[in-house]
Design a protein around this motif. Sequence first.
Motif, PDB file in Angstrom:
ATOM      1  N   ASN A   1     -33.183 -17.153  19.999  1.00  0.00           N
ATOM      2  CA  ASN A   1     -34.183 -16.746  19.007  1.00  0.00           C
ATOM      3  C   ASN A   1     -35.570 -17.333  19.258  1.00  0.00           C
ATOM      4  OD1 ASN A   1     -33.907 -19.421  18.202  1.00  0.00           O
ATOM      5  ND2 ASN A   1     -32.677 -18.940  16.391  1.00  0.00           N
ATOM      6  N   ASN A   2     -35.692 -18.208  20.243  1.00  0.00           N
ATOM      7  CA  ASN A   2     -37.012 -18.788  20.526  1.00  0.00           C
ATOM      8  C   ASN A   2     -37.425 -18.560  21.986  1.00  0.00           C
ATOM      9  OD1 ASN A   2     -35.040 -20.560  21.464  1.00  0.00           O
ATOM     10  ND2 ASN A   2     -36.289 -22.396  21.099  1.00  0.00           N
ATOM     11  N   LEU A   3     -36.930 -17.484  22.577  1.00  0.00           N
ATOM     12  CA  LEU A   3     -37.284 -17.117  23.945  1.00  0.00           C
ATOM     13  C   LEU A   3     -37.963 -15.749  23.940  1.00  0.00           C
ATOM     14  CD1 LEU A   3     -37.149 -17.411  27.072  1.00  0.00           C
ATOM     15  CD2 LEU A   3     -34.856 -16.385  26.949  1.00  0.00           C
ATOM     16  N   ILE A   4     -39.127 -15.679  24.583  1.00  0.00           N
ATOM     17  CA  ILE A   4     -39.870 -14.429  24.684  1.00  0.00           C
ATOM     18  C   ILE A   4     -40.142 -14.142  26.153  1.00  0.00           C
ATOM     19  CG2 ILE A   4     -42.033 -13.239  24.130  1.00  0.00           C
ATOM     20  CD1 ILE A   4     -42.205 -14.974  21.620  1.00  0.00           C
ATOM     21  N   LEU A   5     -39.789 -12.951  26.592  1.00  0.00           N
ATOM     22  CA  LEU A   5     -40.005 -12.536  27.977  1.00  0.00           C
ATOM     23  C   LEU A   5     -41.222 -11.621  28.055  1.00  0.00           C
ATOM     24  CD1 LEU A   5     -36.330 -11.596  28.936  1.00  0.00           C
ATOM     25  CD2 LEU A   5     -37.469 -13.801  29.301  1.00  0.00           C
ATOM     26  N   VAL A   6     -42.082 -11.853  29.023  1.00  0.00           N
ATOM     27  CA  VAL A   6     -43.225 -10.971  29.226  1.00  0.00           C
ATOM     28  C   VAL A   6     -43.665 -11.047  30.682  1.00  0.00           C
ATOM     29  CG1 VAL A   6     -44.851 -12.765  28.452  1.00  0.00           C
ATOM     30  CG2 VAL A   6     -45.556 -10.371  28.459  1.00  0.00           C
ATOM     31  N   GLY A   7     -43.943  -9.885  31.265  1.00  0.00           N
ATOM     32  CA  GLY A   7     -44.441  -9.867  32.638  1.00  0.00           C
ATOM     33  C   GLY A   7     -43.551  -9.104  33.592  1.00  0.00           C
ATOM     34  N   ARG A   8     -44.096  -8.874  34.764  1.00  0.00           N
ATOM     35  CA  ARG A   8     -43.439  -8.055  35.781  1.00  0.00           C
ATOM     36  C   ARG A   8     -42.083  -8.610  36.180  1.00  0.00           C
ATOM     37  NH1 ARG A   8     -46.649  -6.491  41.288  1.00  0.00           N
ATOM     38  NH2 ARG A   8     -47.943  -5.383  39.785  1.00  0.00           N
ATOM     39  N   LEU A   9     -41.978  -9.911  36.325  1.00  0.00           N
ATOM     40  CA  LEU A   9     -40.723 -10.516  36.780  1.00  0.00           C
ATOM     41  C   LEU A   9     -39.753 -10.740  35.627  1.00  0.00           C
ATOM     42  CD1 LEU A   9     -42.176 -13.149  39.282  1.00  0.00           C
ATOM     43  CD2 LEU A   9     -41.378 -10.819  39.757  1.00  0.00           C
ATOM     44  N   ALA A  10     -40.267 -11.175  34.490  1.00  0.00           N
ATOM     45  CA  ALA A  10     -39.398 -11.453  33.345  1.00  0.00           C
ATOM     46  C   ALA A  10     -38.819 -10.175  32.755  1.00  0.00           C
ATOM     47  CB  ALA A  10     -40.178 -12.222  32.279  1.00  0.00           C
ATOM     48  N   GLU A  11     -39.627  -9.099  32.768  1.00  0.00           N
ATOM     49  CA  GLU A  11     -39.163  -7.825  32.214  1.00  0.00           C
ATOM     50  C   GLU A  11     -38.660  -6.877  33.289  1.00  0.00           C
ATOM     51  OE1 GLU A  11     -41.495  -6.361  28.673  1.00  0.00           O
ATOM     52  OE2 GLU A  11     -43.028  -7.621  29.626  1.00  0.00           O
ATOM     53  N   PHE A  12     -38.712  -7.322  34.552  1.00  0.00           N
ATOM     54  CA  PHE A  12     -38.262  -6.523  35.693  1.00  0.00           C
ATOM     55  C   PHE A  12     -38.839  -5.115  35.594  1.00  0.00           C
ATOM     56  CE2 PHE A  12     -35.163  -4.730  38.753  1.00  0.00           C
ATOM     57  CZ  PHE A  12     -35.282  -5.708  39.737  1.00  0.00           C
ATOM     58  N   LYS A  13     -40.180  -5.080  35.579  1.00  0.00           N
ATOM     59  CA  LYS A  13     -40.885  -3.828  35.368  1.00  0.00           C
ATOM     60  C   LYS A  13     -42.200  -3.872  36.112  1.00  0.00           C
ATOM     61  CE  LYS A  13     -42.548  -0.878  31.583  1.00  0.00           C
ATOM     62  NZ  LYS A  13     -42.649  -0.730  30.093  1.00  0.00           N
ATOM     63  N   TYR A  14     -42.630  -2.715  36.627  1.00  0.00           N
ATOM     64  CA  TYR A  14     -43.902  -2.682  37.338  1.00  0.00           C
ATOM     65  C   TYR A  14     -45.047  -2.605  36.329  1.00  0.00           C
ATOM     66  CZ  TYR A  14     -47.531  -1.717  40.704  1.00  0.00           C
ATOM     67  OH  TYR A  14     -48.670  -1.818  41.457  1.00  0.00           O
ATOM     68  N   TYR A  15     -45.936  -3.594  36.391  1.00  0.00           N
ATOM     69  CA  TYR A  15     -47.127  -3.605  35.554  1.00  0.00           C
ATOM     70  C   TYR A  15     -48.364  -3.730  36.436  1.00  0.00           C
ATOM     71  CZ  TYR A  15     -44.623  -4.622  31.122  1.00  0.00           C
ATOM     72  OH  TYR A  15     -43.830  -4.575  30.005  1.00  0.00           O
TER      73      TYR A  15
END
Length: 381
Positions: A349-363
């Motif tokens: 409940n206290n972890l937030i993912l953001v970014g190309r590597l954390a979200e495994f997504k091309y940004y």
Amino acid sequence: MFDYIVVGAGFAGSTVAERIANKLKKQVLIIDKRNHIGGNCFDYRNETGIIIHKYGPHLFHTDDKNVVEYLSNFTDWHIYKHKVLALVEGKKIHIPFNFESLEKLFPHHLSIKLQEKLLQYFKYGSRISVLDLKKHNDPDINFLGNFLYEKIYLNYTAKQWGKKPDEISEEVISRVKVIIGKNEGYFDDKYQMVPLNGYSQIFQNMLQNKYIKILLNTDFKEIIKIDIENTKIYFLNQEFKGKLIFTGMIDELFEYRFGKLPYRSLKFHFKTLDQEYFQEVATINYPNNYDFTRITEFKHIHPLQTPKTTIVFEYPEDYEIGKIPYYPVFTQESTNIYQKYLYLSQKFNNLILVGRLAEFKYYDMDDIVKRALEIFEEKIK
């Protein structure tokens, strides 16, 4: 001590940290394993005064006015319209492929025929995916799509991703466009520019705040422990009650519990030459020749009066631990693995993912700034 810990000092982490510090007035610790802030956008002036992008060319482009206004708090801009050529069958043609490229590669009568066919089916000035041309029912359009695919994109994709195009997610290939017209611009976004004094200054201005502490040359695993079984986060061996904003590799965060996710890395070879310019435009792609994919000349991006110039050769390579992961590799298998990690992360409940590597997504850069601003508004503010 700290209300928030941010792992990673690139655009994702720095944007979130800046918002927390300036809007919430809360204490933030930023951790980065490199010896500088800015992540892959880090740049510097070399001995001749040229601004060098250490991790390859970064060209800011967006249609999002809010992102531009946000970043403009930290930099002035140099208007820059990126142009790219590609060496194909001994000729340098515009990329994305356009009508001028057609005229260079094909006999005049065939070029005119193909232009007329393209205008018959597509709006002038539009950008059409090569995949759409390959799938088209008209034999001439289909011929052009297959020609472009094989002569320009097939080998380039193989070098860039280390896989055949049919092994890569269609989402990646669909980003390859053909311009229906003579527009030479690589991008078609409303805003196209680069920071006047480089990207590093943006990050320095963003993070210059009494509420932000920065810890460089530090692997997050040295001071943060993830207790997967009890879904707890520990900082310096004490349970951390604040929020952890993580922008690194999600598989590394969870100690590769479900296996390693695939990434591509890059190797750069820089050369400073005793000549004013090396090539006609900032970037020239080499889809079929040589092991490198492209050469970039930085003076085109950040103009400077100097008798020397600096270029960089870009070599894609497989990622392995110890190298820098630049791009997630999207396959059905990697998507399935990522979903397992995502499901596990949602138990904290206290972890937030953001970014190309954390979200495994091309940004792109603008995408990640927008995403980080959204994360702040939705999950932190």
